[in-house]
Design a protein around this motif. Structure first.
Motif, short mmCIF file in Angstrom:
data_model
loop_
_atom_site.label_atom_id
_atom_site.label_comp_id
_atom_site.label_asym_id
_atom_site.label_seq_id
_atom_site.Cartn_x
_atom_site.Cartn_y
_atom_site.Cartn_z
N UNK B 373 0.84 -1.21 0.00
CA UNK B 373 0.00 0.00 0.00
C UNK B 373 0.88 1.25 0.00
N UNK B 374 1.92 1.22 0.83
CA UNK B 374 2.84 2.37 0.87
C UNK B 374 3.55 2.54 -0.48
N UNK B 376 2.53 1.64 -3.44
CA UNK B 376 1.59 2.17 -4.44
C UNK B 376 1.35 3.66 -4.22
N UNK B 377 1.26 4.05 -2.97
CA UNK B 377 1.02 5.47 -2.66
C UNK B 377 2.12 6.33 -3.29
N UNK B 378 3.36 5.92 -3.11
CA UNK B 378 4.48 6.70 -3.67
C UNK B 378 4.51 6.60 -5.19
N UNK B 379 4.21 5.42 -5.71
CA UNK B 379 4.21 5.26 -7.17
C UNK B 379 3.12 6.11 -7.81
N UNK B 380 2.00 6.22 -7.13
CA UNK B 380 0.90 7.02 -7.67
C UNK B 380 1.26 8.50 -7.71
N UNK B 381 2.38 8.86 -7.08
CA UNK B 381 2.84 10.25 -7.14
C UNK B 381 3.95 10.42 -8.18
N UNK B 382 4.27 9.32 -8.88
CA UNK B 382 5.26 9.43 -9.95
C UNK B 382 6.60 8.81 -9.62
N UNK B 383 6.72 8.23 -8.43
CA UNK B 383 8.02 7.68 -8.01
C UNK B 383 8.11 6.22 -8.44
N UNK B 384 9.14 5.85 -9.22
CA UNK B 384 9.26 4.45 -9.67
C UNK B 384 9.41 3.49 -8.49
N UNK B 385 9.03 2.25 -8.70
CA UNK B 385 8.97 1.27 -7.62
C UNK B 385 10.27 1.16 -6.81
N UNK B 387 12.71 3.18 -6.43
CA UNK B 387 12.95 4.38 -5.63
C UNK B 387 11.96 4.46 -4.46
N UNK B 391 12.89 4.65 -0.57
CA UNK B 391 12.45 5.71 0.35
C UNK B 391 11.82 5.13 1.61
#
Ligand SMILES: Nc1ncnc2c1ncn2[C@@H]1O[C@H](COP(=O)(O)OP(=O)(O)O)[C@@H](O)[C@H]1O
Ligand SMILES: [Mg+2]
Lengths: 249, 426
Positions: B373-374, B376-385, B387, B391
């Motif tokens: 879930x975390x 996906x949250x970051x990926x949905x903001x444009x951050x590749x998996x 990375x 993070x």
């Protein structure tokens, strides 16, 4: 802007979206309403590109481009933004670090220059002030220990900074008191423009008094079962979803 | 009923016993020390190398990890460091050449042992951990180390570095025992780092005696070329209103056992033990703690985070003991691990032994994968998996590193963390 055609999607072998079609035009604010469990969040996840969903039929086209094969981060860079119903807490990662990583990751994918630190800070300050997000919140770990209202405001802050082409707001009104609701709605309304669309998912009509939609669609059992203008939202408020749930069954 | 198994039986155990037989006559220290060494060796001789039948070593079977005992280095001094750095090279102490801050005294342990007072001997050979076979072997065999004395009231701002290194010739073992005496109301900080260019089996012990109202912070870190096998023992006694904090950053080495025996012996003693371990390949790291509250109003906090990739294995065993009179003890222990690979494993065993009735003590231990879930949250903001994963892992570990007070060290460890993650991503 966004065209969803006959979308069927499974999770864990269970079909949740069952032939959903929906078109959102540039500049349009489309509201999606539906009872709990009808598939609203699932729709938002499938459009945003969350892993684990299997699309068995249909297509999702953004500005003429089929996005189904793209990863979530690629879709974000193409301009899809999802404001989460339940924003995640990311311990140890400050909000500022996260915002910068997100903005620059999108810019990098689009072949744009990374933001300089002063430019980045200026943008965050301006947006945060408007939304009543304090500097103290920005220094804290992302969403950790934030109240429900603070988390939702943080979602809108991210939306403002990332300047999406289409923003999906998944029950952004849930858990908000009336003042917070107004701040969030103002944030959204300020972003409305002829080339930006919104998909506003909500269970209640209340939010739509503040963010007035161009179209309203009823989602029930994984399909759009009725579409209309904003009057439809008022009708649903009065009569509930009974008719549509019955229709679907 | 239980026939005692023959203790010394493996090749390595025999080699270690032989090395003591050869060395004992030449080890520094008078009769009292000699007596203690002999008794300590008897403990080792009786127990042999710790193995899975010894509860505290169940997950780190040294009989297995130490098939062969490398010859113990005879050691020699090296060129002194110019900064505030003590070098322990092949177990032998070299003091720095710089002028020392007022209130700080450094002595090579080999010199301190010649004509040591009873107090010093008592402090250097405490009862805590004394029946552990590896601590006993260390007591028996340690030739050198450093004695760090901080005078009452002295505030030492500079961090004292303890740099453990070894010669680059052939595989060998090194043993050292160091003592840090912090006088009443004094304050100091120490960082120990461990390098080893060749295959080294290291047994190092660091003993702290922290007097009333004094404060000591300690950081343990591995270096890129850390020992193949390292048993690191930390023993501390924390006085009234005194505070002791220790933080370990582990990212290298093949087999590492860190064991800490910490006792709050004065009222309102504050103890904080923390650690971050980044493990990959076939690395094995074991953190075993015994924290004892002997008197009322003590406080202890333990926070350990372990990140495991490849076939790495991690162990956390934390025991908090609250003695009958230690009312109002406030203890909290947490161990969290993230498994990045299906072949990595983590054993978590937090324990509380509470003999007082009016205490607040809690513990928690978790082992899990990265949260999708975390991610996906970051990926949905444009951050590749990759990375996004980096993070999340970095944030997870930084929650511990934030406790490092020395900014230079905090930043260095932060950079090592980022480097580790970058290497994983590439
Ligand atoms: N991981 C999952 N596995 C199985 N069923 C799921 C999963 N996630 C959601 N569902 C089911 O899908 C349906 C739609 O859920 P959701 O999209 O969250 O609805 P809404 O947001 O409209 O309340 C519900 O019946 C829910 O139980
Ligand atoms: Mg939902």
């Amino acid at each position: 802007m966004l065209t969803i055609t006959d979308l069927h999607a499974n999770i864990d072998g269970k079909e949740i979206l069952k032939g959903l079609s929906l078109t959102v035009k540039p500049g349009e604010v489309a509201a999606i309403m539906g009872p709990n469990g009808s598939g609203k969040s699932t729709l938002s996840y499938v459009v945003a590109g969350r892993d684990g969903y299997e699309v068995t039929e249909g297509s999702i086209v953004l500005n003429g481009e089929d996005i189904l094969a793209m990863d979530a981060h690629e879709r974000a860079a193409k301009g899809i933004f999802l404001a989460f119903q339940y924003p995640l807490e990311i311990p140890g990662v400050t909000t500022m670090t996260f915002l910068k990583a997100a903005m620059n990751a999108q810019r990098k994918q689009r072949g744009e220059e990374e933001l300089t630190t002063p430019d980045f800070i200026k943008r965050v300050r301006a947006a945060a002030d408007k939304l009543g997000v304090s500097q103290e919140m920005l220094r804290r770990a992302l969403n950790v220990g934030f109240s429900g209202g603070e988390k939702k405001r943080m979602e809108v802050l991210q939306m403002v900074l990332l300047e999406p082409k289409i923003a999906i707001l998944d029950e952004t009104d849930s858990g908000l008191d009336i003042d917070a609701l107004r701040i969030v709605a103002e944030g959204v309304n300020a972003l409305r423009s002829p080339d930006r669309s919104f998909l506003v998912i909500t269970h209640y009509q209340r939010l739509l008094d503040y963010i007035v939609p161009d179209s309203v669609h009823v989602l029930s059992a994984g399909r759009i079962v009725k579409s209309g203008d904003k009057e439809l939202a008022h009708e649903l408020e009065k009569n509930g979803y009974r008719d549509y749930v019955a229709d679907a069954a | 009923m239980n026939p005692r198994p023959p203790a010394i039986r493996t090749k390595a155990e025999t080699a270690l016993a032989d090395s003591f037989a050869h060395a004992s006559a030449s080890l520094p220290g008078g009769d009292a020390v000699r007596g203690l060494r002999t008794r300590a060796f008897d403990v080792f001789h009786e127990r042999g190398l710790p193995n899975r039948r010894v509860e505290a070593w169940h997950y780190t079977d040294l009989r297995n990890f130490m098939r062969e005992a490398y010859p113990i280095a005879s050691g020699a001094s090296v060129a002194p460091a110019s900064g505030l750095r003590v070098i322990i090279h092949d177990g032998v102490c070299t003091l720095p050449s710089c002028a020392l801050p007022v209130g700080l005294k450094l002595t090579a342990m080999r010199d301190a042992l010649a004509g040591a007072s009873d107090d010093l001997i008592h402090a250097l050979f405490p009862d805590q951990g004394a029946d552990d076979a590896m601590v006993a072997f260390n007591a028996a065999m340690a030739r050198d180390g450093v004695l760090i004395e901080v005078a009452p009231g002295a505030q030492i701002d500079a961090t004292i570095e303890l740099s453990f290194t070894s010669s680059g010739d052939a595989p060998h073992g090194d043993i050292s025992r160091s003592l840090v005496l912090v006088g009443e109301g004094a304050r100091a900080s120490i960082v120990e780092s461990h390098a080893a260019p060749v295959k080294v089996q290291r047994n190092s012990a660091l003993i702290f005696s922290i007097k009333a109202e004094a404060s000591l912070s300690h950081v343990f870190e591995t270096c890129a070329d850390s020992p193949e096998l390292h048993v690191s023992t930390l023993i501390a006694e924390v006085g009234q209103d005194a505070s002791f904090s220790s933080l370990a950053f582990v990212s290298a080495g093949e087999v590492l056992r860190r064991q800490a025996f910490v006792r709050g012996s004065g009222e309102r003693a504050k103890i904080a033990l923390r650690g971050v371990s980044l493990l990959k390949g076939k690395q094995h790291a074991d953190t075993t703690l015994v924290v004892e509250h002997a008197v009322p109003h003590g406080e202890s906090r333990e926070l350990f985070k372990t990140i495991l990739d490849g076939e790495a294995s991690g162990v956390f065993q934390g025991k908090v003991v609250v003695k009958p009179h230690a009312q109002k003890t406030d203890g909290g222990m947490k161990s969290q691990a993230i498994l990045l690979s299906d072949d990595a494993s983590m054993y978590n065993k937090p324990e509380l032994e509470i003999f007082a009735d009016d205490v607040v003590c809690g513990h928690g231990a978790t082992v899990g994968q990265l949260d999708e879930d975390q991610i996906f949250y970051l990926m949905a903001r444009g951050i590749p998996r990759v990375q996004a994963e980096g993070m999340i892992i970095e944030g997870f570990a930084r929650e511990v590193l934030e406790f490092v007070e020395d900014e230079t060290i905090r930043e260095r460890l932060g950079a090592e963390l980022s480097g580790w993650l970058a290497r994983r991503a590439s």
